[in-house]
Scaffold this active site. Structure first.
Site, PDB file in Angstrom:
ATOM      1  N   GLY A  46       0.823  -1.210   0.000  1.00  0.00           N
ATOM      2  CA  GLY A  46       0.000   0.000   0.000  1.00  0.00           C
ATOM      3  C   GLY A  46       0.851   1.251   0.000  1.00  0.00           C
ATOM      4  N   GLN A  51       2.813  10.036   1.464  1.00  0.00           N
ATOM      5  CA  GLN A  51       4.174   9.487   1.478  1.00  0.00           C
ATOM      6  C   GLN A  51       5.010   9.931   0.290  1.00  0.00           C
ATOM      7  OE1 GLN A  51       2.496   5.336   2.214  1.00  0.00           O
ATOM      8  NE2 GLN A  51       4.497   5.203   3.189  1.00  0.00           N
ATOM      9  N   CYS A  92       6.174  -0.035   7.138  1.00  0.00           N
ATOM     10  CA  CYS A  92       5.825   1.130   6.334  1.00  0.00           C
ATOM     11  C   CYS A  92       7.026   1.551   5.494  1.00  0.00           C
ATOM     12  CB  CYS A  92       5.411   2.266   7.269  1.00  0.00           C
ATOM     13  SG  CYS A  92       4.954   3.770   6.417  1.00  0.00           S
ATOM     14  N   LEU A  93       6.775   1.865   4.233  1.00  0.00           N
ATOM     15  CA  LEU A  93       7.868   2.308   3.346  1.00  0.00           C
ATOM     16  C   LEU A  93       8.549   3.568   3.869  1.00  0.00           C
ATOM     17  CD1 LEU A  93       6.446   1.949  -0.271  1.00  0.00           C
ATOM     18  CD2 LEU A  93       8.230   0.568   0.815  1.00  0.00           C
ATOM     19  N   HIS A 133      -4.149   1.683   7.873  1.00  0.00           N
ATOM     20  CA  HIS A 133      -2.779   2.224   7.950  1.00  0.00           C
ATOM     21  C   HIS A 133      -2.613   3.378   6.946  1.00  0.00           C
ATOM     22  CE1 HIS A 133       1.793   1.464   8.049  1.00  0.00           C
ATOM     23  NE2 HIS A 133       1.625   2.284   7.025  1.00  0.00           N
ATOM     24  N   GLU A 134      -3.082   3.162   5.710  1.00  0.00           N
ATOM     25  CA  GLU A 134      -2.919   4.196   4.673  1.00  0.00           C
ATOM     26  C   GLU A 134      -3.803   5.414   4.957  1.00  0.00           C
ATOM     27  OE1 GLU A 134      -0.410   3.715   3.026  1.00  0.00           O
ATOM     28  OE2 GLU A 134      -0.219   1.540   3.128  1.00  0.00           O
ATOM     29  N   HIS A 137      -2.127   7.718   7.197  1.00  0.00           N
ATOM     30  CA  HIS A 137      -1.148   8.580   6.511  1.00  0.00           C
ATOM     31  C   HIS A 137      -1.826   9.860   6.014  1.00  0.00           C
ATOM     32  CE1 HIS A 137       2.625   6.424   6.384  1.00  0.00           C
ATOM     33  NE2 HIS A 137       2.086   5.332   5.878  1.00  0.00           N
TER      34      HIS A 137
HETATM   35 NI    NI Z   1       2.863   3.390   5.729  1.00  0.00          NI
END
Ligand code: NI
Length: 166
Positions: A46, A51, A92-93, A133-134, A137
């Site tokens: 995702g 991000q 997470c990236l 989670h997204e 963000h």
């Molecule tokens: Ni993330």
């Protein structure tokens, strides 16, 4: 299409609150395509627009084993969530190399737009974790903010070292 640069924690831009998308036009379609390419290249399940330093409510997700079921969520809203909660190990990236457990509702129903239409989707398992989670963000929240202050301080230190090493 193009690969987009991913912001790393503790970059302050990760805490900006995303605005709703007013019109799904070519600019948004290009953003979605670039975000999908960036997510698949990572690889990740995702990615939220926040991000990649675009502060509009856009998310791409693909939790399929073959990475061929792209889900696009524009202006997502959680319209229902289960009372039952579950703990999953998240990563997470934007916080590379860090994994930890976060408790969230087990199931959610999400209403959103994609490039073509409005839809509602019942999410459970990894998809439910991922969409929540997204969506965090988009509100400027990174998953490690659910962890203890001590853990957060340690992670921030690690990330700053990592940044210097690059
Ligand atoms: Ni993330």
């Amino acid at each position: 299409m193009a690969l987009l640069k991913i912001l790393n924690y503790p970059d302050k831009r990760l805490h900006k609150v995303a605005k709703p998308v007013a019109v799904v036009d070519d600019r948004i379609r290009k953003l979605v395509a670039d975000m999908a390419e960036t997510m698949y290249a990572a690889p990740a399940v995702g990615l939220a627009a926040t991000q990649v330093d675009v502060h509009e409510r856009v998310i791409v997700i693909d939790v399929s084993d073959a990475h061929d079921e792209l889900l696009v969520f524009i202006n997502p809203e959680i319209v229902w969530s289960s009372d039952a909660k579950k703990k999953w190990e998240e990563g997470c990236l934007s916080v590379p190399g860090i994994y930890d457990y976060v408790e969230r509702p087990d199931k959610v129903r999400v209403k959103a737009l994609n490039e073509k239409e409005t839809f509602e989707l019942d999410c459970d398992g990894l998809l439910a974790v991922c969409i929540q989670h997204e969506m965090d963000h988009l509100l400027g929240k990174v998953f490690i903010e659910y962890l203890s202050t001590l853990k957060q301080t340690r992670i921030r230190g690690k990330m700053k070292k990592l940044e210097k090493a690059l």
